[in-house]
Motif scaffolding. Structure first.
Motif, mmCIF file in Angstrom:
data_model
loop_
_atom_site.group_PDB
_atom_site.id
_atom_site.type_symbol
_atom_site.label_atom_id
_atom_site.label_comp_id
_atom_site.label_asym_id
_atom_site.label_seq_id
_atom_site.Cartn_x
_atom_site.Cartn_y
_atom_site.Cartn_z
ATOM 1 N N LEU A 115 9.834 4.389 3.078
ATOM 2 C CA LEU A 115 10.047 5.688 2.451
ATOM 3 C C LEU A 115 9.822 5.528 0.953
ATOM 4 N N HIS A 116 8.946 6.355 0.392
ATOM 5 C CA HIS A 116 8.591 6.196 -1.015
ATOM 6 C C HIS A 116 9.727 6.612 -1.951
ATOM 7 N N TYR A 117 10.649 7.400 -1.435
ATOM 8 C CA TYR A 117 11.791 7.875 -2.229
ATOM 9 C C TYR A 117 12.814 8.439 -1.242
ATOM 10 N N PHE A 118 13.894 9.020 -1.741
ATOM 11 C CA PHE A 118 14.894 9.649 -0.885
ATOM 12 C C PHE A 118 14.631 11.148 -0.878
ATOM 13 N N ASP A 119 14.318 11.689 0.281
ATOM 14 C CA ASP A 119 13.994 13.102 0.416
ATOM 15 C C ASP A 119 15.290 13.909 0.523
ATOM 16 N N LEU A 165 0.844 -1.190 0.000
ATOM 17 C CA LEU A 165 0.000 0.000 0.000
ATOM 18 C C LEU A 165 0.883 1.246 0.000
ATOM 19 N N ALA A 166 0.253 2.403 -0.134
ATOM 20 C CA ALA A 166 0.928 3.690 0.037
ATOM 21 C C ALA A 166 -0.130 4.732 0.348
ATOM 22 N N ASP A 167 0.212 5.693 1.205
ATOM 23 C CA ASP A 167 -0.775 6.725 1.518
ATOM 24 C C ASP A 167 -1.104 7.561 0.287
ATOM 25 N N PHE A 168 -0.201 7.593 -0.665
ATOM 26 C CA PHE A 168 -0.381 8.366 -1.893
ATOM 27 C C PHE A 168 -1.462 7.787 -2.798
ATOM 28 N N TYR A 169 -1.662 6.477 -2.764
ATOM 29 C CA TYR A 169 -2.620 5.832 -3.664
ATOM 30 C C TYR A 169 -4.034 6.319 -3.362
ATOM 31 N N SER A 170 -4.659 6.896 -4.363
ATOM 32 C CA SER A 170 -6.006 7.468 -4.223
ATOM 33 C C SER A 170 -6.080 8.454 -3.064
ATOM 34 N N ALA A 171 -4.958 9.139 -2.797
ATOM 35 C CA ALA A 171 -4.884 10.146 -1.736
ATOM 36 C C ALA A 171 -5.400 9.607 -0.403
ATOM 37 N N GLY A 172 -5.009 8.366 -0.092
ATOM 38 C CA GLY A 172 -5.384 7.753 1.177
ATOM 39 C C GLY A 172 -6.525 6.764 1.074
ATOM 40 N N LEU A 182 -0.972 -11.609 7.866
ATOM 41 C CA LEU A 182 -0.637 -10.742 6.745
ATOM 42 C C LEU A 182 0.638 -9.939 7.008
ATOM 43 N N VAL A 183 1.337 -9.614 5.943
ATOM 44 C CA VAL A 183 2.462 -8.683 5.993
ATOM 45 C C VAL A 183 2.028 -7.475 5.158
ATOM 46 N N ILE A 184 1.652 -6.412 5.846
ATOM 47 C CA ILE A 184 1.137 -5.220 5.176
ATOM 48 C C ILE A 184 2.192 -4.123 5.216
ATOM 49 N N THR A 185 2.480 -3.580 4.058
ATOM 50 C CA THR A 185 3.406 -2.457 3.981
ATOM 51 C C THR A 185 2.699 -1.238 3.423
ATOM 52 N N THR A 186 3.057 -0.074 3.916
ATOM 53 C CA THR A 186 2.580 1.167 3.311
ATOM 54 C C THR A 186 3.740 2.145 3.257
ATOM 55 N N LYS A 187 3.588 3.151 2.394
ATOM 56 C CA LYS A 187 4.687 4.073 2.121
ATOM 57 C C LYS A 187 4.259 5.517 2.378
ATOM 58 N N LEU A 188 5.255 6.353 2.659
ATOM 59 C CA LEU A 188 4.999 7.771 2.866
ATOM 60 C C LEU A 188 5.957 8.605 2.058
ATOM 61 N N GLY A 189 5.618 9.875 1.886
ATOM 62 C CA GLY A 189 6.538 10.808 1.247
ATOM 63 C C GLY A 189 5.880 11.757 0.275
ATOM 64 N N TYR A 190 5.067 11.236 -0.633
ATOM 65 C CA TYR A 190 4.437 12.106 -1.617
ATOM 66 C C TYR A 190 3.350 12.963 -0.969
ATOM 67 N N GLN A 191 3.168 14.162 -1.485
ATOM 68 C CA GLN A 191 2.171 15.092 -0.969
ATOM 69 C C GLN A 191 0.772 14.510 -1.168
ATOM 70 N N ILE A 192 -0.012 14.480 -0.108
ATOM 71 C CA ILE A 192 -1.394 13.990 -0.252
ATOM 72 C C ILE A 192 -2.418 14.968 0.314
ATOM 73 N N GLY A 193 -1.990 16.145 0.706
ATOM 74 C CA GLY A 193 -2.923 17.135 1.219
ATOM 75 C C GLY A 193 -2.312 18.511 1.142
ATOM 76 N N ALA A 194 -3.070 19.514 1.571
ATOM 77 C CA ALA A 194 -2.573 20.877 1.573
ATOM 78 C C ALA A 194 -1.599 21.067 2.731
ATOM 79 N N GLY A 195 -0.800 22.105 2.651
ATOM 80 C CA GLY A 195 0.124 22.392 3.735
ATOM 81 C C GLY A 195 1.551 22.084 3.364
ATOM 82 N N ALA A 196 2.474 22.932 3.799
ATOM 83 C CA ALA A 196 3.874 22.806 3.423
ATOM 84 C C ALA A 196 4.531 21.557 3.975
ATOM 85 N N ASN A 197 3.969 20.979 5.039
ATOM 86 C CA ASN A 197 4.586 19.817 5.686
ATOM 87 C C ASN A 197 3.843 18.515 5.429
#
Length: 343
Positions: A126-130, A55-62, A81-96
């Motif tokens: 981590l979805h990528y290297f920040d 999974l990833a939080d980015f997919y369908s914006a959550g 189950l072995v569930i993985t999810t990823k973070l990093g891509y912007q999924i909402g408003a706000g600088a952070n």
């Protein structure tokens, strides 16, 4: 189903991992499946022994996390189950609301666990290297999440080898939890990770999970899907003569064997000893069955040669080269050399 340990960890995962980017909300992309459409595919994967879910939080914006986990709660037991999810891509408003700052790492995980309705994620990635956040800040936050029991392990995805080496070095220096999984793109039309990343992961004992084994569909000889007609990434990554030549070779081998091109392309990925698990983003049960059959599809030397003979090097595909990649084709002379060619 076949199972393997992920790198040098004790975690056992199915060699097929259910990719879920195609599940969530149609308001995000036209080719996305809603919950009702997703359930038969998820159920079929579970029935055939898949325990690894990506999974990833980015997919369908959550919405992807919510939809998939709603189905999983109905059909499976969480501890199996072995569930993985990823973070990093912007999924909402706000600088952070993007990147890998300590603030966003904690906020993103809280959002994912809330949508997934679970107390923990098995692998937080981590979805990528920040490049804008000090790696010490990111990896200390990831370590704190593991120590708090909100993630069992951590992983990474889609970066240069030197960046991954930097992550492992800082974790080693501070005694922090190290990534056990590298998720990367690999297929017969894109093999650049064979140069450094795959050998490096083998040397460091890191498991490798592979996405896009069909090169976003071109190796299945299907360029007319809704996704490929609406997803500009396909054109950017694989709209070149070399990719088409590789696809023709895959189709040639498939025809000789009486199998589908998809099964041959997936078998090529699964035969590689560096690959722990292959993601399958299936739209139908039949597409999943192709990957299942590929687990036991052997390729002989002549078939491998035919699949690989057209490959030529290309730019690395990741976030840092997006929109800048040079197609694998001769470019016209420029500058004074162009003038010389005319003369």
């Amino acid at each position: 189903m076949q199972y393997t340990r992920l790198g040098q960890s004790g975690l056992k995962v199915s060699r097929l991992c259910l990719g879920t980017m195609n599940m969530g909300s149609k308001s995000w992309k036209p080719w996305i499946f809603d919950e009702t459409e997703s359930e038969p595919i998820i159920g079929h994967a579970l029935d055939n022994g898949v325990n690894f879910i990506d999974l990833a939080d980015f997919y369908s914006a959550g919405a992807g996390e919510e939809v998939v986990c709603n189905v999983l709660r109905k059909l499976a037991k969480r501890d199996e189950l072995v569930i993985t999810t990823k973070l990093g891509y912007q999924i909402g408003a706000g600088a952070n609301n993007g990147g890998h700052s300590r603030k966003h790492v904690f906020d993103a995980l809280h959002g994912s666990l809330t949508r997934m309705k679970t107390d923990y994620v098995d692998i937080y990635m981590l979805h990528y290297f920040d490049t804008e956040t000090p790696i010490e800040e990111t990896m200390e936050a990831m370590n704190d999440i593991v120590r708090a029991g909100k993630a069992r392990y951590i992983g990474v995805s889609t970066m240069f080898t030197w960046q991954f080496a930097k992550i492992l070095a800082v974790c080693e220096k501070h005694g922090w939890a190290k990534p056990i999984n590298m998720q990367l793109q690999l297929n017969a039309a894109y093999r650049e990770e064979e140069r450094e990343m795959l050998p490096f992961c083998m040397d460091q004992g890191v498991g490798v999970s592979v996405f896009s084994p069909l090169a976003r569909g071109i190796l299945s000889s299907d360029m007319n899907s809704v996704r490929n007609k609406t997803d500009f990434f396909t054109a950017e990554m694989y709209n070149d003569a070399t990719s088409r030549d590789v696809a023709m070779s895959v189709a040639r081998v498939a025809e000789a064997r009486g199998l589908s091109p998809a099964q041959i392309a997936q078998a090529w990925v699964l035969r590689k000893p560096e690959v722990s698990s292959m993601l399958v983003g299936a739209d139908t049960r039949a597409q999943f069955d192709s990957a299942l059959a590929a687990l036991t599809t052997e390729l002989d030397a002549d078939e491998v040669y035919e699949i690989e003979r057209n490959y030529t090097p290309c730019d690395v595909i990741n976030d840092y080269t997006a929109g800048k990649r040079i197609p694998r084709a001769p470019r016209p002379a420029a500058g004074r050399f162009a003038l010389e060619a005319v003369a």
